[in-house]
Design a protein around this motif. Structure first.
Motif, PDB file in Angstrom:
ATOM      1  N   GLN A 117      -1.110  -5.178  -0.266  1.00 22.99           N
ATOM      2  CA  GLN A 117      -0.998  -6.166  -1.465  1.00 22.99           C
ATOM      3  C   GLN A 117      -0.296  -5.324  -2.587  1.00 22.99           C
ATOM      4  OE1 GLN A 117      -5.289  -6.938  -2.089  1.00 22.99           O
ATOM      5  NE2 GLN A 117      -5.079  -9.068  -1.242  1.00 22.99           N
ATOM      6  N   VAL A 118      -0.833  -4.031  -2.644  1.00 24.02           N
ATOM      7  CA  VAL A 118       0.245  -3.109  -3.516  1.00 24.02           C
ATOM      8  C   VAL A 118       1.544  -3.284  -3.450  1.00 24.02           C
ATOM      9  CG1 VAL A 118       0.155  -0.782  -4.134  1.00 24.02           C
ATOM     10  CG2 VAL A 118      -1.974  -1.742  -3.852  1.00 24.02           C
ATOM     11  N   LEU A 119       1.800  -3.173  -2.191  1.00 23.33           N
ATOM     12  CA  LEU A 119       3.520  -3.118  -1.813  1.00 23.33           C
ATOM     13  C   LEU A 119       4.117  -4.751  -2.331  1.00 23.33           C
ATOM     14  CD1 LEU A 119       3.352  -1.900   1.709  1.00 23.33           C
ATOM     15  CD2 LEU A 119       4.379  -0.729  -0.242  1.00 23.33           C
ATOM     16  N   VAL A 120       3.163  -5.591  -2.241  1.00 22.88           N
ATOM     17  CA  VAL A 120       3.841  -6.944  -2.604  1.00 22.88           C
ATOM     18  C   VAL A 120       4.059  -7.014  -4.070  1.00 22.88           C
ATOM     19  CG1 VAL A 120       3.295  -9.148  -2.657  1.00 22.88           C
ATOM     20  CG2 VAL A 120       2.795  -8.203  -0.649  1.00 22.88           C
ATOM     21  N   LEU A 121       3.019  -6.337  -4.788  1.00 20.49           N
ATOM     22  CA  LEU A 121       2.953  -6.362  -6.141  1.00 20.49           C
ATOM     23  C   LEU A 121       4.120  -5.508  -6.778  1.00 20.49           C
ATOM     24  CD1 LEU A 121       1.595  -6.926  -8.823  1.00 20.49           C
ATOM     25  CD2 LEU A 121       0.007  -5.190  -8.690  1.00 20.49           C
ATOM     26  N   ALA A 122       4.208  -4.382  -6.249  1.00 19.77           N
ATOM     27  CA  ALA A 122       5.251  -3.398  -6.592  1.00 19.77           C
ATOM     28  C   ALA A 122       6.677  -4.033  -6.335  1.00 19.77           C
ATOM     29  CB  ALA A 122       4.981  -2.286  -5.922  1.00 19.77           C
ATOM     30  N   ALA A 123       6.880  -4.686  -5.234  1.00 23.63           N
ATOM     31  CA  ALA A 123       8.107  -5.298  -4.870  1.00 23.63           C
ATOM     32  C   ALA A 123       8.525  -6.245  -5.645  1.00 23.63           C
ATOM     33  CB  ALA A 123       8.022  -5.766  -3.440  1.00 23.63           C
ATOM     34  N   ALA A 124       7.661  -6.936  -6.339  1.00 30.17           N
ATOM     35  CA  ALA A 124       7.816  -8.120  -7.164  1.00 30.17           C
ATOM     36  C   ALA A 124       8.174  -7.447  -8.702  1.00 30.17           C
ATOM     37  CB  ALA A 124       6.701  -9.217  -7.477  1.00 30.17           C
ATOM     38  N   LYS A 125       7.563  -6.370  -9.092  1.00 28.71           N
ATOM     39  CA  LYS A 125       7.556  -5.943 -10.420  1.00 28.71           C
ATOM     40  C   LYS A 125       9.121  -5.177 -10.191  1.00 28.71           C
ATOM     41  CE  LYS A 125       2.966  -5.581 -12.073  1.00 28.71           C
ATOM     42  NZ  LYS A 125       2.075  -4.515 -12.565  1.00 28.71           N
ATOM     43  N   ALA A 126       9.506  -4.525  -9.184  1.00 26.48           N
ATOM     44  CA  ALA A 126      10.601  -3.858  -9.284  1.00 26.48           C
ATOM     45  C   ALA A 126      11.972  -4.533  -8.911  1.00 26.48           C
ATOM     46  CB  ALA A 126      10.301  -2.666  -8.340  1.00 26.48           C
ATOM     47  N   SER A 127      11.603  -5.839  -8.440  1.00 23.73           N
ATOM     48  CA  SER A 127      12.915  -6.579  -7.913  1.00 23.73           C
ATOM     49  C   SER A 127      13.436  -6.078  -6.511  1.00 23.73           C
ATOM     50  CB  SER A 127      13.847  -6.780  -9.022  1.00 23.73           C
ATOM     51  OG  SER A 127      13.259  -7.396 -10.026  1.00 23.73           O
ATOM     52  N   VAL A 128      12.619  -5.615  -5.723  1.00 21.92           N
ATOM     53  CA  VAL A 128      12.955  -5.283  -4.496  1.00 21.92           C
ATOM     54  C   VAL A 128      12.189  -6.145  -3.430  1.00 21.92           C
ATOM     55  CG1 VAL A 128      12.601  -3.418  -2.571  1.00 21.92           C
ATOM     56  CG2 VAL A 128      13.280  -2.752  -4.965  1.00 21.92           C
ATOM     57  N   THR A 129      12.735  -6.761  -2.586  1.00 20.88           N
ATOM     58  CA  THR A 129      12.198  -7.702  -1.322  1.00 20.88           C
ATOM     59  C   THR A 129      10.968  -6.853  -0.875  1.00 20.88           C
ATOM     60  OG1 THR A 129      13.688  -7.047   0.478  1.00 20.88           O
ATOM     61  CG2 THR A 129      14.337  -8.679  -0.916  1.00 20.88           C
ATOM     62  N   PRO A 130       9.842  -7.775  -0.678  1.00 21.20           N
ATOM     63  CA  PRO A 130       8.465  -7.236  -0.017  1.00 21.20           C
ATOM     64  C   PRO A 130       8.885  -6.804   1.354  1.00 21.20           C
ATOM     65  CG  PRO A 130       8.219  -9.475  -1.123  1.00 21.20           C
ATOM     66  CD  PRO A 130       9.728  -9.138  -0.982  1.00 21.20           C
ATOM     67  N   GLU A 131      10.029  -7.209   2.077  1.00 21.29           N
ATOM     68  CA  GLU A 131      10.310  -6.661   3.443  1.00 21.29           C
ATOM     69  C   GLU A 131      10.956  -5.351   3.316  1.00 21.29           C
ATOM     70  OE1 GLU A 131      10.076 -11.036   3.101  1.00 21.29           O
ATOM     71  OE2 GLU A 131      11.543  -9.634   2.200  1.00 21.29           O
ATOM     72  N   ARG A 132      11.626  -5.091   2.317  1.00 19.28           N
ATOM     73  CA  ARG A 132      12.179  -3.684   1.983  1.00 19.28           C
ATOM     74  C   ARG A 132      11.539  -2.366   1.483  1.00 19.28           C
ATOM     75  NH1 ARG A 132      15.968  -0.058   3.234  1.00 19.28           N
ATOM     76  NH2 ARG A 132      17.160   0.537   1.432  1.00 19.28           N
ATOM     77  N   LEU A 133      10.439  -2.854   0.865  1.00 17.01           N
ATOM     78  CA  LEU A 133       9.549  -1.840   0.072  1.00 17.01           C
ATOM     79  C   LEU A 133       8.837  -1.120   1.363  1.00 17.01           C
ATOM     80  CD1 LEU A 133       8.832  -0.144  -2.164  1.00 17.01           C
ATOM     81  CD2 LEU A 133       7.073  -1.941  -2.768  1.00 17.01           C
ATOM     82  N   PRO A 134       8.176  -1.457   2.316  1.00 19.65           N
ATOM     83  CA  PRO A 134       7.365  -0.815   3.175  1.00 19.65           C
ATOM     84  C   PRO A 134       8.294   0.128   3.978  1.00 19.65           C
ATOM     85  CG  PRO A 134       6.882  -2.922   3.389  1.00 19.65           C
ATOM     86  CD  PRO A 134       7.929  -2.983   2.414  1.00 19.65           C
ATOM     87  N   GLU A 135       9.634  -0.086   3.945  1.00 24.59           N
ATOM     88  CA  GLU A 135      10.687   0.894   4.646  1.00 24.59           C
ATOM     89  C   GLU A 135      10.922   1.917   3.828  1.00 24.59           C
ATOM     90  OE1 GLU A 135      15.302   1.611   5.384  1.00 24.59           O
ATOM     91  OE2 GLU A 135      14.338  -0.797   5.436  1.00 24.59           O
ATOM     92  N   LEU A 136      10.964   1.741   2.576  1.00 24.98           N
ATOM     93  CA  LEU A 136      11.099   2.928   1.622  1.00 24.98           C
ATOM     94  C   LEU A 136      10.113   3.801   1.325  1.00 24.98           C
ATOM     95  CD1 LEU A 136      13.185   0.387  -1.398  1.00 24.98           C
ATOM     96  CD2 LEU A 136      14.156   2.164   0.465  1.00 24.98           C
ATOM     97  N   VAL A 137       8.877   3.336   1.360  1.00 25.13           N
ATOM     98  CA  VAL A 137       7.540   3.937   1.435  1.00 25.13           C
ATOM     99  C   VAL A 137       7.341   5.000   2.573  1.00 25.13           C
ATOM    100  CG1 VAL A 137       5.222   3.790   1.315  1.00 25.13           C
ATOM    101  CG2 VAL A 137       6.580   2.464  -0.072  1.00 25.13           C
ATOM    102  N   ASP A 138       7.888   4.015   3.836  1.00 24.15           N
ATOM    103  CA  ASP A 138       7.996   5.172   4.811  1.00 24.15           C
ATOM    104  C   ASP A 138       8.755   6.179   4.787  1.00 24.15           C
ATOM    105  OD1 ASP A 138       5.947   3.429   6.120  1.00 24.15           O
ATOM    106  OD2 ASP A 138       7.116   2.284   7.504  1.00 24.15           O
TER     107      ASP A 138
END
Length: 128
Positions: free
Chosen positions: A9-30
């Protein structure tokens, strides 16, 4: 799981606020965790640990720390912002759960959080 140690849920929220797709952010965090995991002991020595859980430790680093990490990871400004925001949102979620949200918000005014997964099944270091 993709995006560990940041919650879904944090990833989804952060992705929306940062204008990055929700699919991309987990890869970046990894990618960030690949760099951070082996540095856990250094973070324990050099930075204030704000939280320690079963599978996550959160440290406060100097302002600009994520700019340096973003350079090391070759992240764009938007990607860097998204990863930093994910770590911030994770810390705030922990603060809400532990009645420390106000203290954590104050800390974020002058320093940046770094969340490092510590789960024994990560396999990212000699003791893991």
């Amino acid at each position: 799981m993709a995006g560990d140690p940041i919650e879904g849920q944090v990833l989804v929220l952060a992705a929306a606020k940062a204008s990055v797709t929700p699919e991309r952010l987990p890869e970046l965090v990894d990618r960030a965790q690949t760099l951070l995991g082996p540095a856990l002991e250094r973070y324990r020595r050099e930075y204030e640990r704000l939280h320690a859980g079963d599978d996550l430790e959160v440290f406060l680093a100097e302002w600009g720390h994520w700019d340096e990490l973003g350079d090391d990871l070759d992240l764009s400004e938007r990607e860097r912002s998204a990863v930093r925001r994910a770590h911030e949102e994770q810390l705030l979620r922990i603060g809400r759960r532990t009645d420390r949200e106000a203290a954590f918000e104050s800390a974020l005014e002058i320093r940046e959080p770094v969340c490092i997964g510590t789960s024994s099944d990560r396999g990212d270091g000699p003791n893991h």
